[in-house]
Scaffold this motif. Structure first.
Motif, PDB file in Angstrom:
ATOM      1  N   GLN A   1      11.484   1.645   2.683  1.00 38.27           N
ATOM      2  CA  GLN A   1      10.522   1.253   1.654  1.00 38.27           C
ATOM      3  C   GLN A   1      10.669  -0.239   1.317  1.00 38.27           C
ATOM      4  OE1 GLN A   1       8.111   3.296   0.335  1.00 38.27           O
ATOM      5  NE2 GLN A   1       8.831   4.725   1.887  1.00 38.27           N
ATOM      6  N   PRO A   2       9.581  -0.862   0.836  1.00 40.83           N
ATOM      7  CA  PRO A   2       9.672  -2.239   0.376  1.00 40.83           C
ATOM      8  C   PRO A   2      10.532  -2.319  -0.879  1.00 40.83           C
ATOM      9  CG  PRO A   2       7.379  -1.476   0.435  1.00 40.83           C
ATOM     10  CD  PRO A   2       8.254  -0.317   0.777  1.00 40.83           C
ATOM     11  N   PRO A   3      10.976  -3.503  -1.209  1.00 42.88           N
ATOM     12  CA  PRO A   3      10.614  -4.775  -0.589  1.00 42.88           C
ATOM     13  C   PRO A   3      11.345  -4.974   0.735  1.00 42.88           C
ATOM     14  CG  PRO A   3      12.245  -5.170  -2.283  1.00 42.88           C
ATOM     15  CD  PRO A   3      11.907  -3.698  -2.332  1.00 42.88           C
ATOM     16  N   PHE A   4      10.732  -5.803   1.597  1.00 43.37           N
ATOM     17  CA  PHE A   4      11.335  -6.211   2.850  1.00 43.37           C
ATOM     18  C   PHE A   4      11.912  -7.597   2.628  1.00 43.37           C
ATOM     19  CE2 PHE A   4       7.426  -3.787   4.031  1.00 43.37           C
ATOM     20  CZ  PHE A   4       8.068  -2.600   4.347  1.00 43.37           C
ATOM     21  N   ILE A   5      13.189  -7.738   2.848  1.00 41.69           N
ATOM     22  CA  ILE A   5      13.857  -9.035   2.743  1.00 41.69           C
ATOM     23  C   ILE A   5      14.116  -9.480   4.175  1.00 41.69           C
ATOM     24  CG2 ILE A   5      15.841 -10.304   1.872  1.00 41.69           C
ATOM     25  CD1 ILE A   5      16.095  -7.956  -0.218  1.00 41.69           C
ATOM     26  N   ILE A   6      13.442 -10.536   4.573  1.00 39.06           N
ATOM     27  CA  ILE A   6      13.492 -10.999   5.960  1.00 39.06           C
ATOM     28  C   ILE A   6      14.213 -12.334   5.985  1.00 39.06           C
ATOM     29  CG2 ILE A   6      12.124 -11.528   8.007  1.00 39.06           C
ATOM     30  CD1 ILE A   6       9.829  -9.912   6.554  1.00 39.06           C
ATOM     31  N   GLU A   7      15.234 -12.416   6.842  1.00 39.52           N
ATOM     32  CA  GLU A   7      16.057 -13.620   6.883  1.00 39.52           C
ATOM     33  C   GLU A   7      16.290 -14.079   8.316  1.00 39.52           C
ATOM     34  OE1 GLU A   7      19.264 -13.671   3.632  1.00 39.52           O
ATOM     35  OE2 GLU A   7      19.135 -11.571   4.287  1.00 39.52           O
ATOM     36  N   ALA A   8      16.205 -15.376   8.488  1.00 42.03           N
ATOM     37  CA  ALA A   8      16.632 -16.081   9.703  1.00 42.03           C
ATOM     38  C   ALA A   8      17.139 -17.420   9.184  1.00 42.03           C
ATOM     39  CB  ALA A   8      15.493 -16.208  10.705  1.00 42.03           C
ATOM     40  N   ASP A   9      16.484 -18.512   9.563  1.00 38.29           N
ATOM     41  CA  ASP A   9      16.828 -19.810   8.964  1.00 38.29           C
ATOM     42  C   ASP A   9      16.240 -19.919   7.562  1.00 38.29           C
ATOM     43  OD1 ASP A   9      18.154 -20.545  11.252  1.00 38.29           O
ATOM     44  OD2 ASP A   9      16.421 -21.562  12.117  1.00 38.29           O
ATOM     45  N   GLN A  10      15.284 -19.051   7.275  1.00 40.50           N
ATOM     46  CA  GLN A  10      14.617 -18.998   5.978  1.00 40.50           C
ATOM     47  C   GLN A  10      14.744 -17.581   5.448  1.00 40.50           C
ATOM     48  OE1 GLN A  10      10.564 -20.671   6.256  1.00 40.50           O
ATOM     49  NE2 GLN A  10      11.094 -21.028   8.391  1.00 40.50           N
ATOM     50  N   ARG A  11      14.198 -17.373   4.251  1.00 39.38           N
ATOM     51  CA  ARG A  11      14.238 -16.036   3.650  1.00 39.38           C
ATOM     52  C   ARG A  11      12.930 -15.811   2.911  1.00 39.38           C
ATOM     53  NH1 ARG A  11      16.231 -13.674  -1.491  1.00 39.38           N
ATOM     54  NH2 ARG A  11      17.283 -11.751  -0.984  1.00 39.38           N
ATOM     55  N   ILE A  12      12.315 -14.653   3.139  1.00 42.50           N
ATOM     56  CA  ILE A  12      11.147 -14.265   2.361  1.00 42.50           C
ATOM     57  C   ILE A  12      11.343 -12.823   1.892  1.00 42.50           C
ATOM     58  CG2 ILE A  12       9.576 -15.800   3.611  1.00 42.50           C
ATOM     59  CD1 ILE A  12       8.319 -13.033   4.640  1.00 42.50           C
TER      60      ILE A  12
END
Length: 99
Positions: free
Chosen positions: A67-78
């Motif tokens: 389930q959301p929220p989706f925390i997406i990380e690489a060099d950045q984060r959204i």
């Protein structure tokens, strides 16, 4: 390897399944690993995405059952609640990181 391979037939029952379906349709050789945990109370809603030989370029964390929220990380984060936004962002980041 931080986790085990997450196969297309495996489902969380949540919107993260839509994200993974979208990515698998658009990224040949996509690798998805789900974090292996040692204790039942640990959070295993963490996924590592990449392409061979780099299987952990992007990390996606979700709430329980995909389930959301989706925390997406690489060099950045959204952080987003929208599966399409999560898939589009992840695809763009993977494209940049593998170019």
């Amino acid at each position: 390897m931080r986790g085990r391979n997450w196969q297309p037939t495996e489902r969380t029952g949540g919107p993260i399944d839509e994200v993974f379906d979208n990515l698998r349709q658009n990224i040949p050789h996509l690798l998805i690993e789900r974090l292996d945990v040692t204790h039942p109370s640990d959070d295993d809603n963490v996924y590592f995405l990449g392409v061979s030989p780099r299987p952990d370029l992007v990390q996606i964390d979700t709430a329980p059952h995909g389930q959301p929220p989706f925390i997406i990380e690489a060099d950045q984060r959204i952080v987003t609640d929208d599966p399409l936004h999560a898939a589009t962002t992840t695809r763009a980041w993977l494209d940049q990181l593998t170019a």
